[in-house]
Design an enzyme around this catalytic site. Structure first.
Site, PDB file in Angstrom:
ATOM      1  N   GLU A  43       0.835  -1.203   0.000  1.00 21.63           N
ATOM      2  CA  GLU A  43       0.000   0.000   0.000  1.00 21.63           C
ATOM      3  C   GLU A  43       0.873   1.257   0.000  1.00 21.63           C
ATOM      4  O   GLU A  43       1.725   1.432   0.865  1.00 21.63           O
ATOM      5  CB  GLU A  43      -0.902  -0.003   1.238  1.00 21.63           C
ATOM      6  N   ASP A  65      -1.351  -0.929   5.563  1.00 24.38           N
ATOM      7  CA  ASP A  65      -1.239  -0.321   6.889  1.00 24.38           C
ATOM      8  C   ASP A  65      -2.245  -0.922   7.866  1.00 24.38           C
ATOM      9  O   ASP A  65      -3.290  -1.423   7.471  1.00 24.38           O
ATOM     10  CB  ASP A  65      -1.504   1.196   6.787  1.00 24.38           C
ATOM     11  N   ASP A 121      -4.461   0.305   9.597  1.00 23.76           N
ATOM     12  CA  ASP A 121      -5.535   1.254   9.921  1.00 23.76           C
ATOM     13  C   ASP A 121      -6.742   0.957   9.036  1.00 23.76           C
ATOM     14  O   ASP A 121      -6.753  -0.029   8.302  1.00 23.76           O
ATOM     15  CB  ASP A 121      -5.044   2.696   9.736  1.00 23.76           C
ATOM     16  N   ASP A 125      -8.008   2.443   6.375  1.00 24.91           N
ATOM     17  CA  ASP A 125      -7.746   2.434   4.934  1.00 24.91           C
ATOM     18  C   ASP A 125      -7.060   1.140   4.512  1.00 24.91           C
ATOM     19  O   ASP A 125      -7.402   0.533   3.503  1.00 24.91           O
ATOM     20  CB  ASP A 125      -6.848   3.609   4.539  1.00 24.91           C
TER      21      ASP A 125
END
Ligand code: 28F
Length: 646
Positions: free
Chosen positions: A433, A506, A508, A510
């Protein structure tokens, strides 16, 4: 009288022909042929029972190598045949092709592999005994095979004429025969093989009880399915995700043909249609199969237009679009069937295509009449539309990868930093990513076996992104061309470029979203990669706990207290918000080095969950959407996932 005798001789010669060339009648004289002569008898019993006379057939395998088949039908006729001057029983067991196979008024439709009948079994048996219960009486007749004084083979000869043996209750036919060792050698009945076929016959003939007793191994099995083909289809798919709960079923009759179909759609892209004609498996398909597909496609298109599941501007769906994920069993019963092909498992009769096509439309009309099964219909159309899109996309991917030198292709794989090793088992692809993390990964990797493909993330990150939009996405196209297998029904696992495909995003929301989209993509279009264990999730650390030279990377919140304890007084914590925060060495050290990293091997269940999440994301339920994102954002904490080191 002389006329009768000459006919009689003809009959005897008929059976001797079977002895002389058994292969012509039963294929082989091995295990297969041995079972063939059992099926001839069972077929007759099935014909009787499936036409509504009786409901039970018992097969017994005896220790002496003989087999007994018993039905509770009407019993073979015992009276004298007016022209043949023989009892019905004698005709059935001594005349080739006798037994109501061809246009017989006794039966609507009847089976029998090549229609050679019970006389072939008699001809190839050492002895054969028939007991008939009919009209309150019991009858018996025995046949045997032997060499005459001149050393000539005689076979299937009546030992006595049909004898009345007294009173009896009920009705039915029992046949016991001992396959001749001179024909079959040491071949033996195999109850597993027999049981398998009996199960199939029980599915194909709803409600009939088929029992197998093995006196050699003292085992017994009974098959009976009141749901018939519906049960068959359910049985075939019990472990597969179904798109609707239970199979739909249609029955239609016309033009001297009886059609039964049950079908279901499941969550894969293969076609699984089993076809039968007069209970005989037709694995090479044929005219009934073609008729079904044509009728099905025609009807479903009309249905889709009628309910506006297919808009005016959209083109018709094709037969290929409907085949992905269909699981069906089709059975026809008719007279005078012709079996063709290498293995005689293809239905020839050309007229049957049109008849089946018409009957399928009639049957589907009933299933979907008014607003019945509307939801299921919509699901089927949806699946077919999706199949059309994937095929379109697969075609484009193919075109692009074929044109190796094209600018398009160059641009696509341009972002990919490939590895030098060409062996899939020694090659890994990291889908990373973000461009900055991608850059670190490219620097930190071992270029011998690690390839890096950075994802810009942005285009994928949009909420409410439909999967077919995802397919049109450049990043996804790059993934597809990098992996080299192709997608959908085109996928060929042999062409796999990287044995490990590792998603690195990541920790998180997203990142979770990107991961879910990628998993959904793999699940829908490259499922074999998941099934064969090629898809992984890389776990970047969440924290670094350190003090002077001591440092520990922490991969989940659960591990944090332990790490703090280990580092001890004066510890400091760095929290990584994204992969991009790590320098190349750190990324190698924590996430990419096979000696130290943690990978999660993705299972089908994981991918299914992701798909659900994506579906929820596209839906209108905002609360459900938020809940889902929150849950998946915590992917790293879930310890149910197999954690694989290395
Ligand atoms: C254990 C194997 O073979 N069962 C059979 C019948 C019943 C009829 C039938 C069979 C007579 C002369 C064709 C009875 N009543 N089980 C079996 N059950 N054959 S074989 O008739 C065959 C005709 O040639 C039967 C009225 N019609 C037919």
């Amino acid at each position: 009288m002389s006329n009768y005798e000459s006919k009689d001789i003809l009959v005897l010669e008929g059976l001797e022909a079977v002895r002389l060339r058994p292969g012509m009648y039963i294929g082989t004289t091995g295990v297969k042929g041995l079972h063939h002569i059992l099926w001839e008898i069972v077929d007759n019993a099935i014909d009787e029972v499936s036409n509504g006379f009786g409901n039970k057939i018992i097969i017994t395998l005896e220790k002496d190598g003989s087999a007994i088949v018993e039905d509770n039908g009407r019993g073979i006729p015992v009276d004298m045949h007016p022209t043949q001057k023989k009892s019905g029983v004698e005709i059935v067991f001594t005349r080739l092709h006798a037994g109501g196979k061809f246009n017989n008024k006794n039966y609507g439709y009847s089976g029998g592999l090549h229609g050679v009948g019970a006389s072939v079994t008699n001809a190839l048996s050492e002895w054969l005994k028939v007991t008939v219960n009919r009209g309150g009486k019991k009858y018996f007749m025995e046949f045997s095979s032997f060499e005459d004084k001149k050393g000539k083979i005689k076979c299937g000869i009546p030992v006595t004429p049909l004898k009345e043996m007294g009173n009896s209750k009920g009705s039915g036919t029992t046949v016991q025969f001992k396959p001749d060792r001179k024909v079959f050698g040491d071949a033996q009945f195999e109850s597993k093989l027999i049981a398998e076929r009996l199960r199939e016959l029980a599915f194909l003939n709803k409600g009939i009880i088929l029992k197998l007793e093995d006196k050699i191994y003292n085992s017994s099995e009974e098959f009976c399915f009141n749901g018939g083909l519906k049960d068959f289809v359910y049985h075939l798919n019990k472990d597969i995700t179904r798109l609707f709960e239970s199979p739909l079923e249609l029955e239609a009759e016309g033009d001297n043909l009886l059609l039964n179909v049950a079908f279901l759609y499941v969550n894969n892209y293969t076609e699984n249609i089993l076809t039968f004609a007069n209970n005989i498996p037709t694995s090479e398909g044929g005219s009934h199969y073609i008729g079904f597909k044509t009728g099905f496609t025609k009807f479903m298109n009309e249905f889709a237009r009628k309910h506006n599941f297919l808009k005016e501007k959209e083109v018709n769906l094709t037969g290929d679009d409907f085949k992905e994920g269909i699981s069906a069993v089709l059975s026809i019963k008719a007279n005078n069937l012709q079996f063709e092909g290498q293995t005689k498992t293809k239905l020839g009769n050309p007229e049957i295509k049109g008849i089946v096509e018409k009957l399928v439309i009639t049957g589907l009309n009933k299933i979907f009449s008014g607003n019945r099964n509307l939801k299921i219909g919509e699901i089927i159309i949806g699946k077919a539309k999706n199949a059309a899109k994937v095929r379109e996309a697969a075609k484009k991917v193919k075109e692009i990868t074929r044109a190796k030198s094209s600018i398009d292709n160059y641009n696509l794989v341009g972002k990919l930093a490939s590895c030098t090793n060409r062996k899939a088992e020694n090659a890994e692809l990291f889908i990373v990513e973000g461009d900055s993390a991608g850059g670190s990964a490219k620097q930190g990797r071992d270029r011998k076996f690690q390839a890096i493909l950075p994802l810009k993330g942005k285009p994928l990150n949009a909420e409410k992104k439909k999967i077919d939009q995802v397919l049109a996405n450049d990043e996804i196209k790059t993934i597809i061309s990098a992996i080299e297998t192709g997608i959908g029904s085109d996928l060929n696992i042999k062409n796999l470029r990287y044995g490990k495909v590792i998603i690195l995003s990541d920790a998180d929301q997203d990142g979770a979203h990107i991961r879910a989209i990628l998993l959904t993509f793999f699940y829908r279009y490259m499922r074999e990669l998941i099934q064969n264990g090629h898809i992984f999730i890389g776990l970047p650390p969440l924290y670094k706990v350190y003090k002077q030279k001591k440092e520990l990377y922490v991969y989940s919140d659960n591990e944090l207290p332990e790490a703090i304890k280990k580092i001890g007084q004066g510890y400091q914590i760095q929290r990584y918000k994204g992969l991009g925060e790590m320098n190349p060495e750190q990324l190698w050290e924590t996430t990419m080095n096979p000696e130290k990293r943690s990978l999660i091997r993705v299972t089908i269940q994981d991918a299914e969950e992701s798909e659900k999440m994506i579906t929820t994301l596209m839906g209108d339920d905002i609360t459900a959407r938020k809940e889902y994102i929150a849950r998946f954002a915590n992917f790293n904490k879930e310890d149910k996932f197999l954690k694989e080191i290395g």
